[in-house]
Design a protein around this motif. Structure first.
Motif, PDB file in Angstrom:
ATOM      1  N   ILE A 393       0.861  -1.182   0.000  1.00  0.00           N
ATOM      2  CA  ILE A 393       0.000   0.000   0.000  1.00  0.00           C
ATOM      3  C   ILE A 393       0.894   1.227   0.000  1.00  0.00           C
ATOM      4  O   ILE A 393       1.716   1.405   0.904  1.00  0.00           O
ATOM      5  CB  ILE A 393      -0.928   0.030   1.225  1.00  0.00           C
ATOM      6  N   LEU A 395       1.082   5.278   0.243  1.00  0.00           N
ATOM      7  CA  LEU A 395       0.346   6.454   0.707  1.00  0.00           C
ATOM      8  C   LEU A 395       1.178   7.695   0.415  1.00  0.00           C
ATOM      9  O   LEU A 395       2.394   7.707   0.644  1.00  0.00           O
ATOM     10  CB  LEU A 395       0.069   6.372   2.212  1.00  0.00           C
ATOM     11  N   THR A 439      -4.599  13.446   0.750  1.00  0.00           N
ATOM     12  CA  THR A 439      -3.965  12.139   0.935  1.00  0.00           C
ATOM     13  C   THR A 439      -4.536  11.155  -0.071  1.00  0.00           C
ATOM     14  O   THR A 439      -5.762  10.992  -0.159  1.00  0.00           O
ATOM     15  CB  THR A 439      -4.182  11.597   2.355  1.00  0.00           C
ATOM     16  N   GLY A 441      -3.725   7.152  -2.130  1.00  0.00           N
ATOM     17  CA  GLY A 441      -3.064   5.872  -1.920  1.00  0.00           C
ATOM     18  C   GLY A 441      -3.371   4.901  -3.041  1.00  0.00           C
ATOM     19  O   GLY A 441      -4.302   5.101  -3.831  1.00  0.00           O
ATOM     20  N   TYR A 443      -3.299   0.470  -3.680  1.00  0.00           N
ATOM     21  CA  TYR A 443      -3.063  -0.902  -3.248  1.00  0.00           C
ATOM     22  C   TYR A 443      -2.663  -1.718  -4.464  1.00  0.00           C
ATOM     23  O   TYR A 443      -3.367  -1.725  -5.482  1.00  0.00           O
ATOM     24  CB  TYR A 443      -4.326  -1.494  -2.620  1.00  0.00           C
TER      25      TYR A 443
END
Length: 625
Positions: A393, A395, A439, A441, A443
């Motif tokens: 992951i 971020l 923010t 992110g 995966y």
């Protein structure tokens, strides 16, 4: 449906008889004998008695489940429980929570009903919405750009009545129940699948005619109630079946509580601006939840499984015929998150578990790379991340760049903005200002690698935004430009990490080689990890990643990166493999640095150094003695 009671001479069973019959069926098929014994024991130890009726009160349930007062969510939770306790006769809610009603509640909230209700049993979302909603015409009409026409009639005595002539009852919570004629939530008033499945299991179709579903026109979950519930759901997301909720008390004081409230606000923002939207209607709820937060209610499973573990049962007292200590020593519990980062913390981890199963996250994340600790460079990123043989992951967090940066004549921000295409979309959330924190992110379930002509990743890749608006962009099959890692070179001067963008291709037109190629839904980080750009071109209908179901418009976020982290999803085996790989690479690097010198043959050693370009051409190479 069943045929056993189709005879017209058969006496219809009462609601109480049907409720008891369904509760018995749930108890027999959804619980083990020990779980059922525990449920009865817990109920008997907690129940109050009034006129020979035993029931659980709001405060009793809250204390047993250890729901913290700081969240102010206990009335919301009790409204949900007392509604579900009336199942399947939902029009009779709120229910007095006797033993049969608690069987209904625990069966539904732990999803054990799937063992009995095969027809439509896969979806409890509509039922949960009903349990949280209120039905108020004024609240519904306060929604912007919505019109509600009341079908309420008033008789000569001034009593308000529905269109079918039935009088309108007063809601115990203070909301006036109404029935707007123009409800914009198609599907909510359709036959509830779980209710129909319950009646089907009882072989009693006429029960629906006796009771039916409650009126739900104008139904919405009040915004303040849902925000409080989200805070609870974030708190209980990692909860185990026998784990005490009080063990998370450190998350409910000072800055931790404020951070929990802030994270809940980001999740709620997916449903709309709370200042403009007083409540959430079913259409919005049923669109956002399955797409952006399908596991948001999973924490309730473990919370209500507490009723299936009686504290009066002690299995440690006699083991092997010998008395054991009443309180045996507890093994140390592995923390939910071994170490926090600049971005990742327990609240963010719980938020991510709303769309990635918690079994892959809690107690399984390891910090692989942190820009704050390891340096903001692609070389450091590569050395820390590329050897991880399990999902990761990424971020990245930063602040939105002001538009004035584009008009500056110099500076790194201006240089970065000049590499972006000329097409400009407005920001995704204007209320936060030009320096708002963002923010994002991603995966990835595949190992990181260098990108040459093709990107890496798979259809299980997920791109998401956590702040200021919770949003999820799942992989599509339109193309496979999921992820790329490209270091700058002469043929590809614009390196970096990107998701949803086509891989950099060598080009002869130098005037175009300094412009990034952004995908319709993409996240691009330039090679120095100073700036990033997220693009959501809704008009294009997406590329490697799908467009948002919450924000159906074009927007773009250009931001200055303040933190970037990569977390590995896996256990000890993955960590051991990575450590072995690091050790092997360290040995190889050390071997490559060693040159076979000092053999005594000075001329041979000098020839080797000349071949390496270290001596000769006025380079002495130092003393060979």
């Amino acid at each position: 449906m069943g045929q056993a009671l189709s005879n017209e001479d058969s006496a219809p069973r009462s609601h109480d008889e049907l409720t008891k019959e369904l509760a018995n069926k749930f108890a027999e098929k959804c619980f083990t004998p020990l779980e059922l014994y525990s449920l009865k024991d817990v109920f008997n130890s907690l129940a109050d008695r009034e006129h020979e009726v035993r029931y659980l009160k709001e405060g009793t349930i809250a204390r047993y489940l250890e729901v913290p007062d700081a969240l102010d969510v206990i009335p919301v939770l009790f409204q949900m429980v007392s509604y579900l306790g009336a199942f399947p006769f939902l029009q009779e809610a709120p229910a007095v929570l006797g033993l049969e009603q608690m069987v209904m509640v625990v069966t539904i909230l732990t999803e054990r009903y799937r063992r009995v209700l095969t027809n439509g049993a896969a979806n409890r979302r509509k039922l949960l919405f009903r349990s949280l909603a209120v039905y108020d015409r004024k609240l519904s009409e306060s929604q912007p750009d919505e019109r509600a026409k009341s079908s309420v009639e008033t008789d000569r005595s001034g009593t308000s009545r529905h269109g079918n002539g039935a009088p309108i009852a007063a809601s115990p919570s203070g909301f006036a129940i109404d029935e707007p004629g123009d409800d914009e939530d198609p599907g909510l008033d359709d036959d509830d699948e779980l209710v129909l499945a319950a009646f089907d299991s009882l072989d009693y179709i006429s029960a629906l005619k006796q009771g039916g579903l409650p009126v739900t026109h104008g139904a919405m979950i009040p915004a303040d109630n849902f925000r409080k519930l989200i805070m609870l759901l974030l708190l209980v997301a990692p909860l185990g079946p026998q784990e005490s909720l009080s063990s998370y008390s450190t998350r409910l004081s000072g800055d931790e509580l404020e951070n929990l409230r802030k994270t809940a606000g980001c999740v709620f923002a997916a449903f709309g601006n709370s200042e403009q939207v007083p409540g959430i209607k079913f259409l919005r709820f049923n669109t956002i939840v399955p797409a952006s937060m399908p596991f948001i209610f999973d924490g309730l499973n473990a919370l209500f499984e507490h009723f299936l573990f009686s504290k009066n049962l002690d299995f440690h007292r006699r083991v092997g015929g010998q008395d054991q200590p009443a309180n045996p020593p507890q093994e140390p519990v592995q923390p939910l998150l071994e170490n926090t980062g600049s971005i990742m913390n327990l609240n963010v981890l719980s938020q991510i578990s709303f769309f990635i199963p918690g079994s892959s996250l809690f107690r399984r994340l390891r910090l692989l790379y942190s820009g704050d600790e390891d340096g903001f460079s692609m070389g450091s990123f590569e050395s820390k991340v590329f050897n991880w043989r399990a999902p990761t992951i990424l971020l990245v967090s930063g602040t939105r760049l002001p538009d004035e940066a584009l008009h500056e004549h110099s500076g790194p921000a201006s240089a970065f903005l000049s590499t972006l295409p000329s097409q400009r979309f407005p920001p995704g959330n204007k209320s936060g200002g030009k320096h708002q924190r963002l923010t994002f992110g991603v995966y990835l379930d595949q190992t990181w690698k260098h990108t040459h002509r093709e990107c890496f990743g798979s259809e299980d890749s997920i791109m998401f935004q956590l702040e200021p608006v919770h949003d999820v962009f799942r992989a599509s099959t339109m193309n496979k430009d999921y992820a790329s890692f490209t270091k700058p070179s002469g043929s590809a001067p614009l390196g970096g990490i990107s998701f949803g963008c086509p891989p950099p291709q060598p080009t002869q037109a130098y005037r175009r080689s300094n412009i990034m190629s952004l995908g319709p839904v993409s996240l691009a980080l330039e090679d120095s990890f100073e700036f990033g750009c997220f693009t959501h071109n809704y008009t294009s209908q997406g590329g490697a990643f799908q467009t948002s179901v919450a924000r159906k418009f074009d927007f773009q976020e250009r931001f200055e990166i303040s933190s970037i982290e990569v977390w590995g999803c896996g256990g000890d085996e993955e960590a051991k493999h990575q450590a072995e790989r690091w050790a092997w690479e360290a040995r190889e690097a050390e071997a490559r640095r060693k040159i076979n010198l000092g053999t005594g043959d000075i001329e041979a050693d000098r020839a080797l150094l000349e071949m390496a370009g270290l001596v000769g051409a006025n380079r002495s190479g130092g003393s060979m003695a």
